[in-house]
Write a protein that holds these residues in place. Structure first.
Motif, short mmCIF file in Angstrom:
data_model
loop_
_atom_site.label_atom_id
_atom_site.label_comp_id
_atom_site.label_asym_id
_atom_site.label_seq_id
_atom_site.Cartn_x
_atom_site.Cartn_y
_atom_site.Cartn_z
N GLU A 109 0.83 -1.23 0.00
CA GLU A 109 0.00 0.00 0.00
C GLU A 109 0.86 1.26 0.00
OE1 GLU A 109 -3.83 -2.03 2.29
OE2 GLU A 109 -2.25 -1.05 3.45
N ASN A 110 1.99 1.20 0.73
CA ASN A 110 2.89 2.36 0.73
C ASN A 110 3.44 2.64 -0.66
OD1 ASN A 110 3.74 3.87 3.32
ND2 ASN A 110 3.44 1.76 4.03
N VAL A 111 3.82 1.58 -1.36
CA VAL A 111 4.42 1.76 -2.69
C VAL A 111 3.34 2.15 -3.71
CG1 VAL A 111 5.79 0.63 -4.49
CG2 VAL A 111 6.32 0.22 -2.11
N GLU A 112 2.11 1.70 -3.46
CA GLU A 112 1.02 2.06 -4.37
C GLU A 112 0.63 3.54 -4.28
OE1 GLU A 112 -2.68 -0.35 -4.64
OE2 GLU A 112 -1.53 -1.80 -3.47
N LEU A 113 0.92 4.13 -3.13
CA LEU A 113 0.39 5.48 -2.85
C LEU A 113 0.67 6.53 -3.94
CD1 LEU A 113 -1.41 6.36 -0.57
CD2 LEU A 113 0.60 7.17 0.67
N PRO A 114 1.94 6.67 -4.40
CA PRO A 114 2.16 7.67 -5.45
C PRO A 114 1.37 7.37 -6.73
CG PRO A 114 4.22 6.52 -4.88
CD PRO A 114 3.18 6.01 -3.95
N ILE A 159 12.52 3.27 -1.01
CA ILE A 159 13.15 3.35 -2.34
C ILE A 159 12.15 2.87 -3.41
CG2 ILE A 159 14.97 2.36 -3.78
CD1 ILE A 159 16.72 2.41 -1.19
N ALA A 160 11.46 1.78 -3.11
CA ALA A 160 10.46 1.27 -4.06
C ALA A 160 9.40 2.34 -4.32
CB ALA A 160 9.81 -0.01 -3.52
N ARG A 161 8.98 3.03 -3.27
CA ARG A 161 7.96 4.09 -3.41
C ARG A 161 8.51 5.25 -4.25
NH1 ARG A 161 6.41 7.13 1.94
NH2 ARG A 161 8.62 7.60 1.67
N ALA A 162 9.79 5.60 -4.04
CA ALA A 162 10.37 6.72 -4.79
C ALA A 162 10.51 6.40 -6.27
CB ALA A 162 11.73 7.09 -4.20
#
Ligand code: ADP
Ligand code: MG
Length: 265
Positions: A109-114, A159-162
């Motif tokens: 969910e964190n990585v999906e956010l952007p 890093i995955a999220r960025a």
């Protein structure tokens, strides 16, 4: 080779003064430099030298006192709030020292956010987030929440999220500041490898010389000013102006110059 089209970020005569009551703190004092597309650039200096302030100005998070910051030809401090938010969404990624993950959300969910903010539909979004988490070695941790992971794993999520929306530029402020040296190296290798694979530009802040050495270009910041610019792909002790001078001299070394030189035998 130094053609201007290569430039992705231009920092021009930038100043930032903080006013605290009657006191004026000159955090950034007339700073100028450029960053090339695909370059790994580091803002390096001791604590309090102005690195974070400069990074936040470059990312449009803080307002300038004077000067200009041009990213992909756009003067970002002249943009409206909405325009800037959209520009950041489309072009920039961020990695923070304290990870800044949502504690109630899973790694996925964190990585999906952007991607939610970019209105990418659910199914595609989930695939992109999962692929990215697998890439950073967190395939077996998709449903874990930040508190259920180590610092290194949390920063891998960061890093995955960025990187998940494949931004052209990633800003990172002391990304390994809370990690031990072995984990720091793993995280740095990961950032560098991702950026090189996708030709992304990295602007990273650090006070640690060993981490600065990952960069192609090290901009030494001291007391709010640029003290030196070091280009790593050449002799590490050579400054940018020395390299320009050397390149100029090399191109001038055609035969006529050599013939004109006096013969000393
Ligand atoms: P670094 O990241 O290199 O440690 P900073 O950019 O955080 O340095 O800070 C540079 C200078 O600006 C410091 O003297 C700091 O105290 C001051 N400073 C930073 N942020 C603020 C703020 N919001 N208000 C006032 N002064 C600030
Ligand atoms: Mg800082």
């Amino acid at each position: 080779m130094n053609n201007k089209d290569d430039t992705i970020i231009e920092v021009k005569s930038v100043k930032k003064i903080y006013r605290m009551g009657k006191e004026r703190i000159s955090a950034i004092d007339d700073v100028s430099f450029t960053i090339k597309r695909g370059e790994f650039c580091c803002l390096y200096g001791v604590s309090g030298s102005g690195k974070s302030t400069l990074l936040n100005l470059m990312a449009g998070i803080e307002k300038l006192t004077s000067g200009q910051i041009i990213i992909k030809g756009k003067n970002i401090h002249k943009m409206g709030e909405k325009g800037l938010a959209k520009f950041r969404q489309d072009n920039l990624g961020f990695v923070f020292q304290s990870y800044n993950l949502m504690n109630a959300m899973t790694a996925m969910e964190n990585v999906e956010l952007p991607l939610v903010f970019k209105r990418i539909p659910g199914k595609k979004r989930k695939k992109m987030a999962k692929d990215m988490l697998v890439k950073v070695g967190l395939g077996p941790r998709l449903r874990h929440k930040p508190k259920e992971m180590s610092g290194g794993q949390q920063q891998r999520v960061g890093i995955a999220r960025a990187f998940v929306s494949n931004p052209e530029i990633v800003f990172a402020d002391e990304p390994t500041g809370n990690l031990d040296s072995k984990t720091s190296k793993e995280v740095m290798d990961l950032i560098k490898e991702m950026a090189k694979t996708n030709h992304q530009t990295i602007v990273m802040v650090t006070h640690d010389r060993r981490l600065a050495d990952y960069a192609d270009k090290i901009i030494h910041i001291f007391d709010g000013k640029v003290e030196d610019i070091e280009l790593k792909q050449h002799d590490p002790s050579e400054t940018e102006s020395e390299i320009l001078l050397r390149e100029e001299q090399t191109t001038e070394h055609d035969e006529s110059v050599i013939v004109d030189q006096p013969v000393t035998a």
